[in-house]
Design a protein around this motif. Structure first.
Motif, mmCIF file in Angstrom:
data_model
loop_
_atom_site.group_PDB
_atom_site.id
_atom_site.type_symbol
_atom_site.label_atom_id
_atom_site.label_comp_id
_atom_site.label_asym_id
_atom_site.label_seq_id
_atom_site.Cartn_x
_atom_site.Cartn_y
_atom_site.Cartn_z
ATOM 1 N N GLU A 171 -25.499 5.190 0.493
ATOM 2 C CA GLU A 171 -24.999 4.555 1.716
ATOM 3 C C GLU A 171 -25.735 5.091 2.944
ATOM 4 O OE1 GLU A 171 -21.694 4.222 -1.272
ATOM 5 O OE2 GLU A 171 -23.128 5.751 -0.668
ATOM 6 N N SER A 172 -26.032 4.204 3.860
ATOM 7 C CA SER A 172 -26.844 4.580 5.025
ATOM 8 C C SER A 172 -26.007 5.158 6.151
ATOM 9 C CB SER A 172 -27.592 3.358 5.549
ATOM 10 O OG SER A 172 -28.358 3.688 6.693
ATOM 11 N N GLN A 173 -26.682 5.889 6.996
ATOM 12 C CA GLN A 173 -26.070 6.348 8.241
ATOM 13 C C GLN A 173 -26.174 5.247 9.292
ATOM 14 O OE1 GLN A 173 -28.682 9.668 9.061
ATOM 15 N NE2 GLN A 173 -30.041 8.421 10.304
ATOM 16 N N SER A 174 -25.468 5.410 10.383
ATOM 17 C CA SER A 174 -25.602 4.531 11.542
ATOM 18 C C SER A 174 -25.338 5.385 12.776
ATOM 19 C CB SER A 174 -24.648 3.346 11.451
ATOM 20 O OG SER A 174 -24.842 2.465 12.550
ATOM 21 N N PHE A 175 -24.830 4.765 13.829
ATOM 22 C CA PHE A 175 -24.592 5.497 15.072
ATOM 23 C C PHE A 175 -23.261 5.063 15.663
ATOM 24 C CE2 PHE A 175 -29.001 5.383 14.140
ATOM 25 C CZ PHE A 175 -29.395 6.696 14.340
ATOM 26 N N MET A 176 -22.569 6.040 16.242
ATOM 27 C CA MET A 176 -21.276 5.741 16.843
ATOM 28 C C MET A 176 -21.394 5.789 18.368
ATOM 29 S SD MET A 176 -19.134 9.204 15.912
ATOM 30 C CE MET A 176 -19.922 10.815 15.879
ATOM 31 N N VAL A 177 -20.625 4.934 18.996
ATOM 32 C CA VAL A 177 -20.620 4.792 20.453
ATOM 33 C C VAL A 177 -19.214 5.098 20.957
ATOM 34 C CG1 VAL A 177 -21.069 3.224 22.381
ATOM 35 C CG2 VAL A 177 -22.381 2.989 20.259
ATOM 36 N N ILE A 316 -11.441 18.235 24.420
ATOM 37 C CA ILE A 316 -11.957 17.996 25.772
ATOM 38 C C ILE A 316 -11.441 16.673 26.315
ATOM 39 C CG2 ILE A 316 -14.057 17.553 27.121
ATOM 40 C CD1 ILE A 316 -15.537 19.408 25.136
ATOM 41 N N ASP A 317 -11.468 15.648 25.462
ATOM 42 C CA ASP A 317 -11.061 14.307 25.874
ATOM 43 C C ASP A 317 -10.245 13.650 24.766
ATOM 44 O OD1 ASP A 317 -10.718 11.812 26.899
ATOM 45 O OD2 ASP A 317 -12.844 11.393 27.233
ATOM 46 N N PRO A 318 -8.930 13.860 24.762
ATOM 47 C CA PRO A 318 -8.078 13.301 23.707
ATOM 48 C C PRO A 318 -8.107 11.779 23.636
ATOM 49 C CG PRO A 318 -6.907 14.992 24.954
ATOM 50 C CD PRO A 318 -8.168 14.696 25.714
ATOM 51 N N SER A 319 -8.540 11.115 24.697
ATOM 52 C CA SER A 319 -8.553 9.655 24.711
ATOM 53 C C SER A 319 -9.831 9.073 24.115
ATOM 54 C CB SER A 319 -8.397 9.144 26.147
ATOM 55 O OG SER A 319 -9.498 9.546 26.950
ATOM 56 N N ALA A 320 -10.745 9.902 23.652
ATOM 57 C CA ALA A 320 -12.014 9.420 23.106
ATOM 58 C C ALA A 320 -11.775 8.507 21.908
ATOM 59 C CB ALA A 320 -12.892 10.594 22.701
ATOM 60 N N GLU A 321 -12.491 7.386 21.885
ATOM 61 C CA GLU A 321 -12.447 6.436 20.780
ATOM 62 C C GLU A 321 -13.888 6.138 20.367
ATOM 63 O OE1 GLU A 321 -9.798 5.359 19.271
ATOM 64 O OE2 GLU A 321 -8.236 6.058 20.648
ATOM 65 N N PHE A 322 -14.067 5.677 19.112
ATOM 66 C CA PHE A 322 -15.420 5.502 18.598
ATOM 67 C C PHE A 322 -15.555 4.179 17.852
ATOM 68 C CE2 PHE A 322 -13.988 9.872 18.545
ATOM 69 C CZ PHE A 322 -14.896 10.480 19.398
ATOM 70 N N VAL A 323 -16.722 3.567 17.995
ATOM 71 C CA VAL A 323 -17.052 2.376 17.227
ATOM 72 C C VAL A 323 -18.424 2.600 16.604
ATOM 73 C CG1 VAL A 323 -18.057 1.193 19.252
ATOM 74 C CG2 VAL A 323 -17.282 -0.134 17.270
ATOM 75 N N VAL A 324 -18.551 2.235 15.333
ATOM 76 C CA VAL A 324 -19.803 2.423 14.603
ATOM 77 C C VAL A 324 -20.610 1.134 14.649
ATOM 78 C CG1 VAL A 324 -20.834 3.024 12.385
ATOM 79 C CG2 VAL A 324 -18.705 4.126 13.124
ATOM 80 N N LEU A 325 -21.910 1.269 14.897
ATOM 81 C CA LEU A 325 -22.768 0.104 15.080
ATOM 82 C C LEU A 325 -23.161 -0.540 13.755
ATOM 83 C CD1 LEU A 325 -25.189 1.363 17.893
ATOM 84 C CD2 LEU A 325 -23.091 -0.002 18.130
ATOM 85 N N GLU A 326 -23.133 -1.882 13.740
ATOM 86 C CA GLU A 326 -23.691 -2.661 12.644
ATOM 87 C C GLU A 326 -25.213 -2.624 12.748
ATOM 88 O OE1 GLU A 326 -22.169 -4.768 10.368
ATOM 89 O OE2 GLU A 326 -20.065 -4.841 11.038
ATOM 90 N N PRO A 327 -25.944 -2.870 11.637
ATOM 91 C CA PRO A 327 -27.407 -2.941 11.739
ATOM 92 C C PRO A 327 -27.824 -4.083 12.659
ATOM 93 C CG PRO A 327 -26.656 -3.751 9.604
ATOM 94 C CD PRO A 327 -25.468 -3.118 10.268
ATOM 95 N N PHE A 328 -28.960 -3.919 13.318
ATOM 96 C CA PHE A 328 -29.480 -4.950 14.212
ATOM 97 C C PHE A 328 -30.366 -5.921 13.428
ATOM 98 C CE2 PHE A 328 -29.510 -1.786 18.049
ATOM 99 C CZ PHE A 328 -28.126 -1.811 18.072
ATOM 100 N N ALA A 329 -30.408 -7.157 13.863
ATOM 101 C CA ALA A 329 -31.321 -8.139 13.269
ATOM 102 C C ALA A 329 -32.741 -7.814 13.714
ATOM 103 C CB ALA A 329 -30.935 -9.546 13.694
#
Length: 536
Positions: A171-177, A316-329
């Motif tokens: 399984e591949s890695q990606s990036f979280m925002v 540091i920031d309890p409100s932090a949320e994360f979304v993982v990026l889908e691969p780009f076309a």
């Protein structure tokens, strides 16, 4: 008359006695011809063979501090396997220097567990016959027979197998925002490099954390342009995806996709939207840029994430949320990530063990035990191997309400035996559910991991053509050429060399030996019958 009867009785008794002696002597000769017939003591059973206590040495790398040399877990390991076993855990930054000195000085331990990045060093030493060929042992151990044939290829030199791969997910890695930052600025989740550039610049200039300070930016990145932020094999630096004019596959570092990515980084560098001093920032400090709340985009993998880092950020920031990026076309219409190699580290044994097959078998027995996979959803302390491996329930660990193991001690206490094996990575077969999210207890890290698992399931993976191929030229000077390319591309990002020099840089690479590397790889790729991209 009385004397006659007495004489006859004596004769009868003598005959009986002689017959008995004759019978006993015959039995003894039939069962044990080496035992004298006139012995008065019965033969004693052969003494049980006492198992030899082998002294086994090893070396491997470690991130962080090693456990104490005489911890409880070390003692438990030695008692269980009747060995004097010690694997030195060397800080990763000193690992290559130290094992090179060991081998050069003739002090190589019985076994070394390498990182996958050390494959060139491995090839060099294997050709010098520093390692023990393992071909004859593979069929003796079930755990070795489970390894797919293609995973033996990187560790095979002149037909001899010198290394045992350790499992790593395909399984591949990606990036979280930082999704909370996206929401604060009213930005959508990026689906292309152009959109990611807009997000990174906005994170730099528009105060996404709302503290009225200019103290945030976009991408956390460090030396050697790491992580690569490749959103598919088209842009990936270590994937042979592109072809040259002759139809040969070429390394990603000189591809048009990589050129586009370097331009992307250069644009962000001008806007101060990535780590400003990335060229000299090590990996630990790169992590700190994201997990201290400065950067908004960073690496995400299905395994090996640090829960401690995530906890620090949420403190540091309890409100932090994360979304993982889908691969780009990609420009060629492809979309998906690159499959992992299937191994992350590997074990090699000292060639001097050739005359000690029983010791080798003991080492492989111990190694096989350390690779057992305990599926988290079904684990209980009733599983004796699991309970022992992690230091016993109530002492080394506890099971939380979801049945997930939670360590009760720090690694520095040395309580758990698993800390002391030269390799403690479980082997997950294709039939197993790796259950990646269950490696964590922090809900937000669990959720981000599940996002990435789902993304991998929803997209095809690209299987590169070069995995397992050994190029003599790559072994000889490939690392030097890769360093050259990385340095020149770093200059292009920082504006110290124009990206217009890309073709000139590629020609220099080819002229310094890169063309030989490409020829050698492609000769083997063609032998394999690999002509087009393989997606699964």
């Amino acid at each position: 008359m009385r004397y006659t009867k007495l004489t006859m009785l004596v004769v009868v008794l003598l005959l009986v006695f002689m017959t008995a002696c004759s019978s006993n002597t015959g039995n003894k000769e039939a069962t044990n011809t080496n035992t004298p017939a006139n012995t008065d003591t019965p033969a004693t059973p052969e003494a049980e063979k006492v198992e030899e206590t082998f002294k086994i040495t090893g070396a491997t790398y470690i991130f962080g501090n090693p456990p104490p040399s005489e911890g409880r877990g070390q003692q438990m390991l030695n008692e269980k396997f009747n060995v004097d076993y010690f694997a030195e855990k060397i800080p990763n930054e000193n690992f290559i220097e130290k094992i090179t000195a060991m081998v050069a000085g003739g002090n190589m331990p019985d076994q070394i567990s390498f990182r996958s990045a050390n494959i060139e060093l491995f090839n060099r030493w294997a050709k010098q016959q520093a390692f023990l060929p393992l071909n004859d042992y593979i069929q003796e151990f079930d755990y070795l027979k489970e390894i797919p044939e293609e995973l033996w290829l990187p560790f095979t030199v002149d037909g001899k197998i010198y290394g045992i791969p350790t499992w790593s997910p395909v399984e591949s890695q990606s990036f979280m925002v930082r999704k909370d930052w996206l929401d604060k600025l009213g930005l959508p989740v990026p689906t292309s490099y152009e959109e990611l550039k807009e997000v990174a610049i906005a994170f730099t200039k528009n105060d996404p954390d709302g503290n009225t300070k200019n103290d945030t930016y976009g991408l956390a990145i460090g030396q050697d342009i790491n992580p690569s932020f490749s959103m598919g094999p088209y842009w990936q630096n270590d994937t042979w995806y592109h072809k040259d004019a002759s139809g040969n596959f070429i390394p990603g570092l000189i591809s048009e996709g990589r050129k586009d990515l370097i331009q992307f980084f250069a644009d962000l560098y001008k806007e101060k939207a990535l780590t400003s001093d990335f060229a000299v920032v090590n990996w630990a400090d790169t992590n700190n840029e994201f997990y201290s709340g400065k950067a908004g985009v960073f690496l995400m993998a299905v395994r090996g994430m640090s829960q401690d880092y995530m906890t620090a950020l949420l403190n540091i920031d309890p409100s932090a949320e994360f979304v993982v990026l889908e691969p780009f076309a990609a420009p060629d219409g492809s979309k998906g990530f690159t499959a992992g190699t299937g191994y992350s580290r590997f074990l090699s044994l000292n060639a001097k063990l050739a005359d000690s097959p029983d010791k080798v078998r003991k080492m492989l027995e111990i190694h096989g035990f350390s690779r057992q996979y305990y599926q988290a959803s079904t684990v209980t302390s009733a599983n004796e191997d699991f309970d022992w491996y992690y230091g016993n329930e109530g002492t080394g660990y506890k099971l939380d309400e979801n049945g997930v193991r939670v360590a009760l001690t720090e690694a520095g206490s040395g309580t758990e035996p698993f800390l002391y094996f030269v390799d403690s990575t479980a082997w997950v077969t294709a039939e197993d559910d790796a259950e990646f999210p269950l490696a964590y207890t922090e809900p937000k890290l669990v959720e981000a991991t599940q996002q990435l698992v789902d993304i991998n399931k929803a997209n095809k993976l690209y299987y590169p053509p070069h995995v397992g191929i050994i190029s003599a030229s790559e072994t000889e000077f490939g690392a030097e050429l890769s360093t050259f390319l990385m340095n020149e591309q770093t200059k292009m990002i920082t504006g110290n060399r124009p990206i217009a020099d890309w073709d000139a840089m590629v020609q220099e690479y080819l002229g310094r030996g890169g063309s030989k590397i490409i020829d050698e790889y492609n000769a083997e790729i063609k032998t394999r019958g690999y002509s087009d991209h393989v997606w699964k």
